[in-house]
Design an enzyme around this catalytic site. Structure first.
Site, PDB file in Angstrom:
ATOM      1  N   GLY A  11       0.146  -6.453  -2.908  1.00  0.00           N
ATOM      2  CA  GLY A  11       0.398  -5.205  -3.602  1.00  0.00           C
ATOM      3  C   GLY A  11       1.499  -4.442  -2.894  1.00  0.00           C
ATOM      4  O   GLY A  11       1.902  -4.798  -1.777  1.00  0.00           O
ATOM      5  N   GLY A  14       1.592   0.598   0.996  1.00  0.00           N
ATOM      6  CA  GLY A  14       0.665   1.715   1.016  1.00  0.00           C
ATOM      7  C   GLY A  14      -0.566   1.564   0.156  1.00  0.00           C
ATOM      8  O   GLY A  14      -1.400   2.472   0.101  1.00  0.00           O
ATOM      9  N   LYS A  17      -3.638  -3.040   1.535  1.00  0.00           N
ATOM     10  CA  LYS A  17      -3.822  -4.485   1.703  1.00  0.00           C
ATOM     11  C   LYS A  17      -4.549  -4.830   3.003  1.00  0.00           C
ATOM     12  O   LYS A  17      -5.507  -5.599   3.001  1.00  0.00           O
ATOM     13  CB  LYS A  17      -2.454  -5.190   1.677  1.00  0.00           C
ATOM     14  CG  LYS A  17      -1.699  -5.047   0.373  1.00  0.00           C
ATOM     15  CD  LYS A  17      -0.389  -5.803   0.396  1.00  0.00           C
ATOM     16  CE  LYS A  17       0.612  -5.215   1.357  1.00  0.00           C
ATOM     17  NZ  LYS A  17       1.067  -3.866   0.965  1.00  0.00           N
ATOM     18  N   GLU A  35       0.042  -9.562   8.600  1.00  0.00           N
ATOM     19  CA  GLU A  35       1.488  -9.713   8.690  1.00  0.00           C
ATOM     20  C   GLU A  35       2.065  -8.817   9.784  1.00  0.00           C
ATOM     21  O   GLU A  35       1.505  -7.780  10.136  1.00  0.00           O
ATOM     22  CB  GLU A  35       2.164  -9.406   7.363  1.00  0.00           C
ATOM     23  CG  GLU A  35       2.110  -7.959   6.942  1.00  0.00           C
ATOM     24  CD  GLU A  35       2.940  -7.698   5.697  1.00  0.00           C
ATOM     25  OE1 GLU A  35       3.926  -8.416   5.480  1.00  0.00           O
ATOM     26  OE2 GLU A  35       2.602  -6.761   4.955  1.00  0.00           O
ATOM     27  N   ASP A  86      -3.444 -10.547   4.668  1.00  0.00           N
ATOM     28  CA  ASP A  86      -3.067  -9.302   3.995  1.00  0.00           C
ATOM     29  C   ASP A  86      -1.680  -9.400   3.351  1.00  0.00           C
ATOM     30  O   ASP A  86      -1.028  -8.383   3.112  1.00  0.00           O
ATOM     31  CB  ASP A  86      -3.161  -8.099   4.940  1.00  0.00           C
ATOM     32  CG  ASP A  86      -2.136  -8.138   6.067  1.00  0.00           C
ATOM     33  OD1 ASP A  86      -1.396  -9.131   6.194  1.00  0.00           O
ATOM     34  OD2 ASP A  86      -2.084  -7.147   6.837  1.00  0.00           O
TER      35      ASP A  86
END
Length: 212
Positions: A11, A14, A17, A35, A86
């Site tokens: 997504g 912000g 995730k 990440e 994520d």
């Protein structure tokens, strides 16, 4: 595609995730893959001058995500150990298509295709989406210094880019379910009931594809 659960959360910036990936890892005892963001030495420069620093920024992310996925594949997925990440590496092309010029984009795509050709596929994707106002509020609340120069126009473009990318991904990969959750309606960080809705949906989906 491996039947070992491999979930990716995606997504725009912000949307939550990493917070959701942590909850999934805790609930199901999955290995968490996060990440690298703030470690990118070009990111602050990127937000202040996208045209000048986009290629360096995207190459750093691509190489680091490739190495992360290579390691997680060897140490966990091939050992039948479930993983939740994520991010999905396809996000590299979402950002690159938005920020790189035509020449850079061609070079970047060639490198991307080589590196990701034999990467492990997730068997479930969770797509978090939300309105611009919601994302701006959450970005401001977490207060990352490197994000303070990010414009609302850039974030709005990213929202639209993600929608198109997810539609295309689903068309090209009908065998991988995409679970969509609206961040305007669900606040899984503050509301346990909202979190449980997401967790229950994930559990029933993963049970249909692999054993937790």
């Amino acid at each position: 595609m491996s039947q070992t659960p491999f979930i990716t959360v995606e997504g725009p910036i912000g949307v939550g995730k990493t917070s959701l990936a942590k909850e999934i890892a805790n609930r199901f005892q999955f290995q968490l893959l996060k990440e690298i963001v703030e470690e990118n030495p070009f990111l602050g420069k990127f937000y202040s001058n996208i045209e000048e620093w986009s290629f360096q920024t995207e190459m750093f992310f691509l190489c680091n995500r490739y190495k992360q996925l290579e390691d997680i594949n060897q140490s966990y997925l091939k050992q039948n150990k479930p993983v939740v990440a994520d991010y999905h590496i396809m996000k590299n092309m979402i950002f690159a298509d938005r920020t790189l010029n035509e020449y850079q984009s061609q070079k970047y795509r060639q490198i991307y295709e080589i590196l990701t050709n034999d990467m492990p596929e997730p068997n479930v994707i969770i797509y978090l989406h939300a309105s611009l106002d919601t994302l701006l509020h959450r970005v401001a609340k977490r207060g990352r210094e490197i994000e303070k120069q990010m414009s609302a126009a850039y974030l709005q473009q990213l929202i639209e880019d993600y929608e198109r990318a997810m539609e295309m991904f689903q068309y090209m990969n009908p065998h991988i379910p995409i679970l969509r959750f609206n961040g305007d309606d669900l606040d899984f960080v503050r509301n346990e009931q909202d979190l449980q809705i997401i967790i229950s949906t994930i559990e029933s989906t993963v049970k249909g594809r692999a054993t937790i």
